[in-house]
Design a protein around this motif. Structure first.
Motif, mmCIF file in Angstrom:
data_model
loop_
_atom_site.group_PDB
_atom_site.id
_atom_site.type_symbol
_atom_site.label_atom_id
_atom_site.label_comp_id
_atom_site.label_asym_id
_atom_site.label_seq_id
_atom_site.Cartn_x
_atom_site.Cartn_y
_atom_site.Cartn_z
ATOM 1 N N LEU A 234 -5.233 21.988 39.368
ATOM 2 C CA LEU A 234 -5.651 23.080 38.887
ATOM 3 C C LEU A 234 -4.561 24.201 38.756
ATOM 4 C CD1 LEU A 234 -8.224 25.272 38.844
ATOM 5 C CD2 LEU A 234 -8.020 25.463 41.101
ATOM 6 N N LYS A 235 -3.710 24.287 39.621
ATOM 7 C CA LYS A 235 -2.166 25.097 39.542
ATOM 8 C C LYS A 235 -1.637 24.801 38.011
ATOM 9 C CE LYS A 235 -0.330 27.249 43.715
ATOM 10 N NZ LYS A 235 0.799 27.160 44.381
ATOM 11 N N CYS A 236 -1.578 23.704 37.725
ATOM 12 C CA CYS A 236 -0.866 23.371 36.300
ATOM 13 C C CYS A 236 -1.533 24.117 35.267
ATOM 14 C CB CYS A 236 -0.568 21.977 36.339
ATOM 15 S SG CYS A 236 0.616 21.129 37.322
ATOM 16 N N CYS A 237 -3.138 23.785 35.438
ATOM 17 C CA CYS A 237 -3.678 24.549 34.461
ATOM 18 C C CYS A 237 -3.737 25.997 34.207
ATOM 19 C CB CYS A 237 -5.273 23.961 34.472
ATOM 20 S SG CYS A 237 -5.548 22.111 34.170
ATOM 21 N N GLN A 238 -3.733 26.582 35.460
ATOM 22 C CA GLN A 238 -3.729 27.935 35.621
ATOM 23 C C GLN A 238 -2.441 28.670 34.993
ATOM 24 O OE1 GLN A 238 -4.244 28.418 39.909
ATOM 25 N NE2 GLN A 238 -6.599 28.810 39.494
ATOM 26 N N ILE A 239 -1.358 28.046 35.500
ATOM 27 C CA ILE A 239 0.106 28.408 34.878
ATOM 28 C C ILE A 239 0.096 28.382 33.480
ATOM 29 C CG2 ILE A 239 1.450 26.502 35.321
ATOM 30 C CD1 ILE A 239 3.539 28.598 36.346
ATOM 31 N N LEU A 240 -0.437 27.137 32.824
ATOM 32 C CA LEU A 240 -0.224 27.060 31.395
ATOM 33 C C LEU A 240 -1.114 28.094 30.572
ATOM 34 C CD1 LEU A 240 -0.448 23.214 31.189
ATOM 35 C CD2 LEU A 240 1.411 24.633 30.477
ATOM 36 N N LEU A 241 -2.407 28.357 31.140
ATOM 37 C CA LEU A 241 -3.163 29.582 30.625
ATOM 38 C C LEU A 241 -2.496 30.869 30.660
ATOM 39 C CD1 LEU A 241 -6.548 28.145 31.818
ATOM 40 C CD2 LEU A 241 -5.520 28.045 29.292
ATOM 41 N N ALA A 242 -1.818 30.975 31.902
ATOM 42 C CA ALA A 242 -1.147 32.142 32.110
ATOM 43 C C ALA A 242 0.107 32.402 31.094
ATOM 44 C CB ALA A 242 -0.685 32.370 33.372
ATOM 45 N N LYS A 243 0.410 31.377 30.728
ATOM 46 C CA LYS A 243 1.644 31.498 29.631
ATOM 47 C C LYS A 243 1.365 31.282 28.238
ATOM 48 C CE LYS A 243 4.822 31.792 32.794
ATOM 49 N NZ LYS A 243 5.769 33.070 33.115
ATOM 50 N N GLY A 244 -0.127 31.162 27.836
ATOM 51 C CA GLY A 244 -0.283 31.449 26.505
ATOM 52 C C GLY A 244 -1.044 30.120 26.068
ATOM 53 N N ALA A 245 -1.242 29.091 26.811
ATOM 54 C CA ALA A 245 -2.109 27.835 26.415
ATOM 55 C C ALA A 245 -3.375 28.285 25.991
ATOM 56 C CB ALA A 245 -2.013 26.597 27.425
ATOM 57 N N ASN A 246 -3.961 27.645 24.845
ATOM 58 C CA ASN A 246 -5.233 27.955 24.243
ATOM 59 C C ASN A 246 -6.293 26.907 24.629
ATOM 60 O OD1 ASN A 246 -7.100 28.975 22.621
ATOM 61 N ND2 ASN A 246 -6.084 28.873 20.764
ATOM 62 N N ARG A 247 -7.517 27.481 25.288
ATOM 63 C CA ARG A 247 -8.467 26.471 25.588
ATOM 64 C C ARG A 247 -9.123 26.006 24.530
ATOM 65 N NH1 ARG A 247 -9.548 31.334 28.691
ATOM 66 N NH2 ARG A 247 -9.208 30.809 30.952
ATOM 67 N N MET A 248 -9.092 26.503 23.141
ATOM 68 C CA MET A 248 -9.862 26.409 22.142
ATOM 69 C C MET A 248 -9.067 25.260 21.078
ATOM 70 S SD MET A 248 -12.250 28.323 22.658
ATOM 71 C CE MET A 248 -13.274 28.595 20.999
ATOM 72 N N THR A 249 -7.921 24.640 21.667
ATOM 73 C CA THR A 249 -7.134 23.856 20.732
ATOM 74 C C THR A 249 -8.047 22.359 20.574
ATOM 75 O OG1 THR A 249 -5.299 24.847 21.192
ATOM 76 C CG2 THR A 249 -4.881 22.672 20.334
ATOM 77 N N LEU A 250 -8.153 21.811 19.623
ATOM 78 C CA LEU A 250 -8.770 20.401 19.577
ATOM 79 C C LEU A 250 -7.450 19.414 19.262
ATOM 80 C CD1 LEU A 250 -11.762 21.190 17.214
ATOM 81 C CD2 LEU A 250 -11.797 20.450 19.785
ATOM 82 N N ASN A 251 -7.513 18.432 19.790
ATOM 83 C CA ASN A 251 -6.514 17.355 19.371
ATOM 84 C C ASN A 251 -7.006 16.418 18.175
ATOM 85 O OD1 ASN A 251 -8.430 15.702 20.477
ATOM 86 N ND2 ASN A 251 -7.197 15.031 22.117
ATOM 87 N N CYS A 252 -6.389 15.433 17.663
ATOM 88 C CA CYS A 252 -6.793 14.792 16.623
ATOM 89 C C CYS A 252 -8.141 13.985 16.854
ATOM 90 C CB CYS A 252 -5.687 13.598 16.389
ATOM 91 S SG CYS A 252 -3.990 14.404 15.790
ATOM 92 N N ASN A 253 -8.421 13.805 17.993
ATOM 93 C CA ASN A 253 -9.805 13.204 18.344
ATOM 94 C C ASN A 253 -11.051 14.151 18.290
ATOM 95 O OD1 ASN A 253 -8.533 10.661 18.709
ATOM 96 N ND2 ASN A 253 -8.293 10.768 20.662
ATOM 97 N N GLY A 254 -10.819 15.345 18.284
ATOM 98 C CA GLY A 254 -11.457 16.489 18.397
ATOM 99 C C GLY A 254 -12.045 16.763 19.688
ATOM 100 N N TRP A 255 -11.042 16.576 20.737
ATOM 101 C CA TRP A 255 -11.642 17.031 22.060
ATOM 102 C C TRP A 255 -10.477 18.315 22.448
ATOM 103 C CZ3 TRP A 255 -9.951 11.319 23.908
ATOM 104 C CH2 TRP A 255 -10.876 10.443 23.408
ATOM 105 N N LEU A 256 -11.571 19.117 23.384
ATOM 106 C CA LEU A 256 -10.847 20.097 23.683
ATOM 107 C C LEU A 256 -10.334 19.741 25.232
ATOM 108 C CD1 LEU A 256 -13.681 22.851 23.287
ATOM 109 C CD2 LEU A 256 -11.706 22.627 22.408
ATOM 110 N N PRO A 257 -9.306 20.530 25.777
ATOM 111 C CA PRO A 257 -8.987 20.363 27.172
ATOM 112 C C PRO A 257 -10.205 20.112 28.050
ATOM 113 C CG PRO A 257 -7.695 21.869 26.342
ATOM 114 C CD PRO A 257 -8.745 21.845 25.254
ATOM 115 N N LEU A 258 -11.239 20.823 27.736
ATOM 116 C CA LEU A 258 -12.361 20.589 28.702
ATOM 117 C C LEU A 258 -13.108 19.331 28.623
ATOM 118 C CD1 LEU A 258 -14.604 22.045 30.493
ATOM 119 C CD2 LEU A 258 -15.932 22.633 28.421
#
Length: 512
Positions: A234-258
């Protein structure tokens, strides 16, 4: 490489002494024949320096280097002694190799991993701090603030931008498949490593490529947030989001981080990774493992040496920390004097912040707790005699002299389709190895009735029924089950099998 019949038996004795930590035996052999320091085994081409570095025998490492061992020698896999020390977390050995100017930017032959990758995979944050020491000048964060305000000294601004560019390129250097050190630290849940890398300008938008390995279970085009979602910290995800990571980014398979979190059973991450999440992201301070004065004291130690043990007659000139050696460095700011060995140890191990008395990354003085940004050499301190061989000369990594233009990071958009990562053709990348990070073990969790009791990555969790896939990623249940139960196995390609056997052969010699 010193593998002639005349020195083979003595070379094997030196290898055994380096592996077992027998300093007396190693010194006796090197006194008889200093050329044995360049010996290498017939199978994996491991030198005695590789064995001593992997086992953490710092005194033998220093002995070998003083007798002419090449700090940048490679084994059969292209791995250096620095990579072996970072793999097993021996920060004292890393420190000694840096004093002999080893090349920190070298990558191995198998998958392009640098020493920073080896340290990040296993969570050795002290090794990471030392590896980037030559790229972190004093007070880089203050210089960034002065650039925003508008400093009149254009020369210092240009120099600061150049240093930051070299640091960013080194930290974001990708191994095969586009995997950066931030990807690996986020996957394994090492929060301290993730925080340090982000403070060192690691890119949260770096993506992986098509590669055909077990890491493709997450999907090509994945960001560090995808990998953190798979790891479940959880902490890794929180600090990545705090530093500007985007929840809406899709990878090549069409998957969100969610989607990745749901596929791997990380149900406790769903409230945080939902695109319209209202979760409060905490404010994270700078990493406690930043060390601004490390570069200055490393350079002083390279010039003066570490073996100054003569205690002066005047007690006022004796180091107040060890009470053994003469003072050779002074802390800028408070002016307290220390010996170079104590100053280097302090900068390499301290993780106590001094935010009240200094900028982020300053080290608290052991005598007055004032924040130390850099050390200066005391006048009259003798320089050591240069005994380095040509192979141990100055290291001028190409990272310090960038020739390519930095690619600008596109700004994040709220549209999911605009954030889709364009697939990269696998023909552009040669699949050299079946598993670029064989030490990575992705933990599996398949519980579907509530949050898991263990939130930290790396813990074994029981398997159960298949989780419900996300509606945005329409993937068949059979495919999800195959992905979740997949293991890091060799591919059917000849080069993949060959690379695995090569690394196994090198590591088997060291761990024998």
């Amino acid at each position: 490489m010193g593998n002639s019949f005349g020195c083979s038996a003595s070379g094997e004795r030196l290898v055994s002494a380096a592996r077992d930590g027998d300093f007396v035996e190693a010194k006796m052999l090197l006194d008889c024949n200093p050329c044995l320091a360049k010996y290498s085994t017939f199978g994996g081409l491991n030198s005695p320096l590789h064995f001593a570095a992997a086992k953490g025998h710092n005194e033998i490492v220093a002995l070998l280097l003083e007798n002419g061992a090449d700090a940048n020698s490679r084994n059969y896999c292209g791995q250096t002694a620095l990579m072996q020390a970072c793999r097993y977390g021996h920060w004292e050995v890393v420190q000694t190799l840096l004093l002999f100017r080893c090349n920190v930017t070298r990558a191995d032959y198998l998958s392009g991993r640098t020493a920073l990758h080896f340290a990040a995979v296993n969570g050795h944050v002290r090794c990471m701090r030392l590896v980037v020491a030559d790229f972190v000048p004093s007070a880089p964060f203050e210089s960034m603030e002065t650039q925003k305000i508008g400093d009149t000294n254009d020369v210092s601004i240009v120099k600061s931008k150049h240093e930051q560019s070299a640091l960013s390129k080194f930290v974001n250097k990708a191994a095969d498949g586009g995997i950066t050190a931030l990807h690996m630290a986020a996957l394994n849940g090492y929060f301290d490593c993730v925080q340090l890398l982000l403070d060192l300008h690691a890119s949260v938008s770096a993506v992986t490529f098509h590669y055909g390995t077990s890491m493709d279970l997450i999907g090509a085009g994945s960001t560090p947030l995808h990998y953190a979602a798979c790891g479940g910290n959880l902490k890794c995800c929180q600090i990545l989001l705090a530093k500007g990571a985007n929840r809406m980014t899709l990878n090549c398979n069409g998957w969100l981080p969610l989607d990745v979190a749901r596929m791997w059973g990380r149900h406790w991450l769903e409230p945080l990774l939902t695109p319209n999440s209202n979760s409060i992201i905490p404010v994270f301070p700078f990493s406690h493992y930043l060390s601004l004065p490390l570069m200055s004291v490393l350079n002083i130690a390279r010039e003066c040496g570490m073996q100054m043990s003569a205690t002066p007659s005047d007690d006022g000139d004796t180091c107040a920390v060890c009470l053994e050696r003469a003072c050779s460095v002074a802390a800028e700011g408070c002016g307290h004097e220390l010996c170079v060995r104590c100053a280097l140890y302090l900068c390499s191990t301290s993780n106590i912040p001094s935010e009240l008395l200094g900028p982020p990354g300053s080290i608290p003085c052991p005598l007055c707790r004032h924040g130390i940004v850099s050390f200066s050499r005391l006048p009259g301190t003798p320089a050591k005699e240069s005994k380095l061989h040509l192979s141990l000369g100055l290291c001028t990594p190409c990272m310090l002299h960038p020739r390519e233009q930095e690619q600008s990071t596109p700004s994040g958009s709220q549209d999911i389709r605009k954030n889709r990562v364009v697939a990269v053709s696998s023909d552009l990348f040669c699949p050299v190895t079946c598993s670029p990070f064989p030490s990575v073990a992705i933990p599996l969790c398949t519980c579907n009735d509530g949050p898991c009791p263990n939130f930290e990555a790396g813990e074994n969790q029981t398997q159960g029924d298949s989780p419900t896939p996300s509606q945005s990623a329409s993937v068949d249940s059979d495919k999800l089950e195959a992905v979740r139960l997949g293991k890091a196995t060799c591919s059917s390609m000849f080069w993949g099998r060959r690379s695995c056997s090569r690394e196994h052969r090198c590591n088997a010699e060291i761990n024998a």
